[in-house]
Write a protein that holds these residues in place. Structure first.
Motif, PDB file in Angstrom:
ATOM      1  N   PRO A  34     114.383 127.389 116.144  1.00 34.97           N
ATOM      2  CA  PRO A  34     113.824 126.807 117.376  1.00 34.97           C
ATOM      3  C   PRO A  34     113.938 125.282 117.433  1.00 34.97           C
ATOM      4  O   PRO A  34     114.118 124.707 118.508  1.00 34.97           O
ATOM      5  CB  PRO A  34     112.353 127.257 117.337  1.00 34.97           C
ATOM      6  CG  PRO A  34     112.360 128.494 116.509  1.00 34.97           C
ATOM      7  CD  PRO A  34     113.398 128.249 115.453  1.00 34.97           C
TER       8      PRO A  34
ATOM      9  N   LYS B 108     117.235 123.085 118.890  1.00 32.81           N
ATOM     10  CA  LYS B 108     117.563 122.924 120.313  1.00 32.81           C
ATOM     11  C   LYS B 108     117.803 121.458 120.664  1.00 32.81           C
ATOM     12  O   LYS B 108     118.624 121.136 121.525  1.00 32.81           O
ATOM     13  CB  LYS B 108     116.413 123.499 121.149  1.00 32.81           C
ATOM     14  CG  LYS B 108     116.665 123.519 122.648  1.00 32.81           C
ATOM     15  CD  LYS B 108     117.688 124.564 123.025  1.00 32.81           C
ATOM     16  CE  LYS B 108     117.873 124.631 124.534  1.00 32.81           C
ATOM     17  NZ  LYS B 108     118.932 125.575 124.929  1.00 32.81           N
TER      18      LYS B 108
ATOM     19  N   LYS C  10     120.883 130.296 117.524  1.00 31.64           N
ATOM     20  CA  LYS C  10     119.544 130.782 117.870  1.00 31.64           C
ATOM     21  C   LYS C  10     119.026 131.779 116.843  1.00 31.64           C
ATOM     22  O   LYS C  10     117.852 132.121 116.828  1.00 31.64           O
ATOM     23  CB  LYS C  10     119.570 131.425 119.260  1.00 31.64           C
ATOM     24  CG  LYS C  10     119.927 130.451 120.374  1.00 31.64           C
ATOM     25  CD  LYS C  10     119.992 131.159 121.713  1.00 31.64           C
ATOM     26  CE  LYS C  10     120.300 130.189 122.844  1.00 31.64           C
ATOM     27  NZ  LYS C  10     121.610 129.513 122.676  1.00 31.64           N
TER      28      LYS C  10
END
Length: 728
Positions: free
Chosen positions: A559, A562, A577
């Motif tokens: 996470p 990003k 991801k």
């Protein structure tokens, strides 16, 4: 002459003090197997010369240590006659046997340790000089004797081979040279693969036919790379090849037969020919033509020769056996028509039938017809014009059932007269006959066109179609395949193979095979490709799950990646991801990012992250894989095969800007992790350089790993002004 009686009268050689001392000396060097010897020498040589006879005694250490002063071997060399013989003795001094083996083959320990023979078989300088005077050589006595004996054997072998090959060469000298017309025929007619090359464009109007050797009009033919078609000029079956889609092109190898005069009879020569394009852009093919067999007949004289390796030394024409020739020994391939009339020079059994067969079966084996008598079925098949079936039967490719007790052809073939008529109309092969036999047994009628299509592709109900019959009838299968192969321009064989592969994969994926939409997809090629992707994805997910299990902390890292994503112009940075994305990246680019534990360990420890450099127009397609430190330093960038190509230079400016852009997004924690990562990298490089580790595969093979990593490193460019820190 080396008369044994005379040799026995020669003075006996006794071991002198030097020989005895040498054979009792302890071992100093290792054998061929790495074991240290107990004693230095296995044998020691002494020599004496009388007129033209050189006598060499080989004393063995075990015998000498047991006080047996008899040579185990006595070698006699007649230098006047260039002959030699060896006497082997027993321990009591009596004669055991005589041998013509050379000195290096008297004891297996000698030839096993051949590279150290002078350390295994000893001699003093006096013995070496005696041997040198007799044999006109130099060096160690053992080596001189071995070379002299080998020269004698080589000369004898040469004379024997010349005697054997002389009549062969005489036969070959009478074989005429081939003509330019025959060579041209080989390239154009015997070789049966032709191409139309075209430049890929939205609308293609012309192409180059390599049979016509000129540009032809192909407008309206809708060419597609690999598609089969017919040339509008020469009417030959051709394959479309898009220039630029492939660099090289090869045909399969074809066989051909040539008849020429030989003595009062003929020679049937078998050739192989294939064609290749080393560079399609030149449109200039290379032809590889070779000859492998020659069948000669003149009167009652019959011979066969093969081009093969003779005595494991040279390629040449070698005579084969005259009787009991197996099927592979016969000539085969397309027959050169211009010299076919030369067969009149020999007596051919059933000449009328032969000329019928040769006229309609262009690759009839001439030598097989000449040597083998034809059977009743052969005659019947030729007389009614079933030439394809005759070819299967004549070449021993027969798989169809027959009734050996029947006399009428339709009964022999186990069909009725109506089906025989249909079989003759299509000149059906053995597969067509098997369709008619099954049709008769099932008491049904199938379309002749269906039988023709399946039989030409080599498929029968029991061979090739059995996996489809549970769900569809033969006619339904045929109609479905027709639509598919016409759509994509593939052969029946390729279309059926694609469908069979798809069904196997669909079953493996657990799809509902009883549904028509599954077992009979609208687009079988598309369904096949999708099934391949699904199977690969299934395997990738399994591998990714394994990595998540082994490195559970990695899941928490994704996470936060990003913030590293960025896009501008032709390039973009994409963050994974999940572990699946990294495994997929490594599999597609064929490098080790997904399989090396240290990349996953670094991710867990937040030492480095894996990011993807992609092209903006295709962000889902792997391009380059990056290993990046938390503050933006790029440790590695690799594409297919763990390489870095010239195209990466175009992306460098984008990456430098990306490094500057992300600085504004980084937190104090990111910078702290980056500083720690950089220090670890420096220490690791020192250790790698100290150990002199090298790259062991790929284009960088042999280079120091430290040099490669340093050259790959791309640090964040220095900025004069203080960069802002994002909120943590």
């Amino acid at each position: 002459m080396l008369r044994k009686a005379d040799l026995r009268k020669l003075p006996v050689i006794k071991p002198d003090k030097e020989t005895i001392a040498a054979l009792k000396r302890k071992g100093e060097i290792k054998d061929w197997n790495g074991k240290k010897r107990k004693y230095m020498y296995k044998y020691f040589l002494q020599a004496q010369r009388t007129k033209h006879i050189l006598k060499v005694a080989m004393f063995q250490n075990e015998w000498i240590r047991r006080e047996i002063q008899v040579p185990q071997y006595e070698i006699f060399i007649d230098t006047a006659q260039a002959r030699y013989i060896t006497r082997e003795n027993k321990e009591d001094g009596s004669e055991d046997r005589w041998s013509e083996a050379s000195i290096s083959w008297l004891d297996k320990e000698i030839w096993k340790d051949w590279g150290l023979f002078d350390k295994r078989v000893g001699s003093v300088e006096k013995t070496d000089e005696t041997v040198s005077l007799a044999l006109k050589g130099k060096g160690h006595a053992f080596g001189q004797i071995n070379r002299y004996q080998q020269n004698i054997r080589d000369e004898a072998r040469k004379k024997a081979e010349e005697k054997e090959c002389a009549p062969w060469d005489a036969d070959m000298d009478m074989v005429p040279e081939t003509t330019e017309a025959f060579t041209r025929w080989l390239q154009k007619e015997a070789l049966q693969e032709y191409f139309i090359f075209y430049k890929y464009a939205r609308k293609v109007t012309t192409g180059y036919c390599d049979y016509c050797e000129k540009t032809v009009d192909i407008s309206g033919m809708l060419p597609r790379n690999g598609k089969s078609a017919q040339c509008p000029v020469c009417k030959r079956k051709v394959t479309f090849i898009a220039i630029g889609r492939r660099k090289r092109l090869y045909t399969r190898t074809y066989e051909a037969q040539l008849i020429q005069k030989w003595k009062d009879g003929i020679v049937i020569r078998q050739f192989l020919v294939n064609k290749s394009y080393g560079d399609i852009l030149t449109l200039r093919p290379s032809y590889n033509i070779s000859e492998i067999k020659r069948y000669l007949q003149s009167g009652q004289e019959r011979k066969i020769y093969f081009w093969e390796l003779y005595k494991n030394r040279e390629m040449r024409w070698c005579k084969g056996q005259n009787t009991g020739w197996p099927g592979w020994a016969h000539s085969s391939g397309k027959i050169y028509p211009r010299t076919l009339n030369l067969l009149n020079r020999i007596d051919i059994q059933q000449a009328d039938l032969f000329h019928i067969a040769a006229k309609h079966v262009e690759d009839l084996s001439l030598s097989k017809w000449i040597l083998n008598s034809s059977d009743e079925l052969t005659e019947k098949l030729l007389k009614v014009g079933l030439f394809s079936l005759f070819k299967n039967h004549f070449n021993d490719y027969t798989n169809f059932r027959t009734d050996p007790n029947a006399t009428e052809l339709h009964k022999i073939l186990r069909i009725d007269k109506m089906r025989l008529k249909r079989l003759r109309a299509m000149d059906g092969n053995q597969h067509a006959l098997m369709w008619f036999q099954d049709e008769k047994e099932k008491n049904t009628i199938w379309p002749d066109e269906m039988i023709r299509d399946f039989s030409e592709a080599g498929y029968t109900l029991d061979g090739g179609l059995h996996c489809f019959q549970e769900r569809m009838s033969p006619v339904q299968i045929w109609n479905y395949l027709k639509r598919q192969y016409k759509e994509y321009g593939l052969t029946w064989d390729k279309t059926l193979g694609t469908w069979a592969d798809y069904l196997r994969m669909a079953d493996k994926l657990g799809m509902q095979m009883e549904l028509e939409s599954v077992y009979k997809p609208k687009d079988v090629k598309k369904a096949h490709d999708e099934a391949v992707e699904l199977l690969q994805a299934k395997d990738l997910k399994k591998e990714a799950a394994n990595m998540d299990k082994r490195f559970p902390k990695v899941k928490k890292v994704y996470p936060g990646l990003k913030k590293y994503e960025y896009s501008e112009g032709a390039y973009c940075i994409v963050a994974p991801k999940s572990s699946y994305d990294i495994v997929r990246e490594g599999k597609i680019l064929k490098h080790c990012v997904h399989s090396c534990d240290y990349y996953w360990q670094r991710m867990e420890n937040r030492e480095t992250y894996i990011l993807f450099l992609r092209k903006s127009k295709s962000p889902d397609t792997p391009y380059y894989t990056l290993e990046v430190e938390p503050h933006g330093n790029i440790r590695q960038k690799r594409t297919t095969g763990d390489n870095q190509n010239k195209d990466f230079d175009d992306a460098k400016k984008f990456l430098e800007k990306w490094q500057r852009v992300i600085q504004k997004r980084l937190t104090a924690e990111d910078r702290k992790l980056g500083k720690k990562s950089n220090a670890l990298r420096v220490e690791e490089l020192k250790d790698i350089r100290k150990q002199q580790k090298r790259v062991w595969h790929g284009v960088l093979q042999g280079k120091l790993l430290a040099d490669v990593l340093e050259a790959d490193f791309m640090p964040v460019s220095e900025e004069k002004e203080e960069l802002p820190v994002a909120a943590g």
